[in-house]
Design a protein around this motif. Structure first.
Motif, PDB file in Angstrom:
ATOM      1  N   ASP A 268      43.393  50.640  38.054  1.00  0.00           N
ATOM      2  CA  ASP A 268      43.183  51.999  38.494  1.00  0.00           C
ATOM      3  C   ASP A 268      44.354  52.449  39.348  1.00  0.00           C
TER       4      ASP A 268
ATOM      5  N   SER B 250      44.810  51.524  43.256  1.00  0.00           N
ATOM      6  CA  SER B 250      44.131  50.287  43.661  1.00  0.00           C
ATOM      7  C   SER B 250      45.138  49.344  44.302  1.00  0.00           C
ATOM      8  N   ALA B 251      44.757  48.757  45.395  1.00  0.00           N
ATOM      9  CA  ALA B 251      45.633  47.834  46.110  1.00  0.00           C
ATOM     10  C   ALA B 251      45.606  46.459  45.447  1.00  0.00           C
ATOM     11  N   VAL B 252      46.668  45.698  45.678  1.00  0.00           N
ATOM     12  CA  VAL B 252      46.700  44.327  45.170  1.00  0.00           C
ATOM     13  C   VAL B 252      45.635  43.521  45.901  1.00  0.00           C
ATOM     14  N   ASN B 253      44.777  42.879  45.132  1.00  0.00           N
ATOM     15  CA  ASN B 253      43.693  42.071  45.676  1.00  0.00           C
ATOM     16  C   ASN B 253      44.085  40.600  45.778  1.00  0.00           C
ATOM     17  N   ARG B 254      44.866  40.129  44.768  1.00  0.00           N
ATOM     18  CA  ARG B 254      45.292  38.730  44.770  1.00  0.00           C
ATOM     19  C   ARG B 254      46.498  38.575  43.846  1.00  0.00           C
TER      20      ARG B 254
ATOM     21  N   ASP C 233      44.633  43.813  40.868  1.00  0.00           N
ATOM     22  CA  ASP C 233      44.277  44.832  41.855  1.00  0.00           C
ATOM     23  C   ASP C 233      42.790  44.769  42.205  1.00  0.00           C
ATOM     24  N   SER C 234      42.373  45.633  43.108  1.00  0.00           N
ATOM     25  CA  SER C 234      40.981  45.610  43.591  1.00  0.00           C
ATOM     26  C   SER C 234      39.980  46.020  42.515  1.00  0.00           C
ATOM     27  N   ALA C 235      40.459  46.585  41.394  1.00  0.00           N
ATOM     28  CA  ALA C 235      39.589  46.925  40.261  1.00  0.00           C
ATOM     29  C   ALA C 235      39.656  45.838  39.181  1.00  0.00           C
ATOM     30  N   ASP C 236      40.259  44.684  39.493  1.00  0.00           N
ATOM     31  CA  ASP C 236      40.426  43.537  38.588  1.00  0.00           C
ATOM     32  C   ASP C 236      41.362  43.801  37.414  1.00  0.00           C
ATOM     33  N   ASN C 237      42.283  44.727  37.550  1.00  0.00           N
ATOM     34  CA  ASN C 237      43.282  44.985  36.517  1.00  0.00           C
ATOM     35  C   ASN C 237      44.500  44.107  36.776  1.00  0.00           C
TER      36      ASN C 237
ATOM     37  N   THR D  10      49.549  38.878  49.566  1.00  0.00           N
ATOM     38  CA  THR D  10      49.581  39.867  48.498  1.00  0.00           C
ATOM     39  C   THR D  10      50.853  40.721  48.550  1.00  0.00           C
TER      40      THR D  10
END
Length: 75
Positions: free
Chosen positions: A1, A4-8, A47-51, A25
């Motif tokens: 998205d 969306s920020a980098v989650n991991r 990202d935080s939306a798992d993309n 991150t």
């Protein structure tokens, strides 16, 4: 998205069979143990939306004195 920020950050060595989490991150690192000869290190951000991002592939040839097997990968 969008936005969306980098989650991991995920790192693999010589394939996607085992996914290794990186530390951090924005600035991240992951220690890997190279095999003698050719090694492929793949990195992607999720990202935080798992993309997943497009992966970055590093090609490394391991050829150092005996016993020197641990390298640390930095962004």
């Amino acid at each position: 998205d969008v936005g969306s920020a980098v989650n991991r950050v995920e790192v693999t060595l010589n394939g996607w069979q085992t996914i290794l989490p990186a530390s951090g991150t924005t600035t991240w690192s992951r220690q890997v143990t190279l095999s003698p000869g050719q090694n492929f290190i793949r990195v992607r951000a999720i990202d935080s939306a798992d993309n997943p991002s497009n992966e970055v592939v590093l090609y490394v040839v391991f050829s150092t004195p005996a016993g020197a097997r641990d390298w640390e990968l930095f962004e």
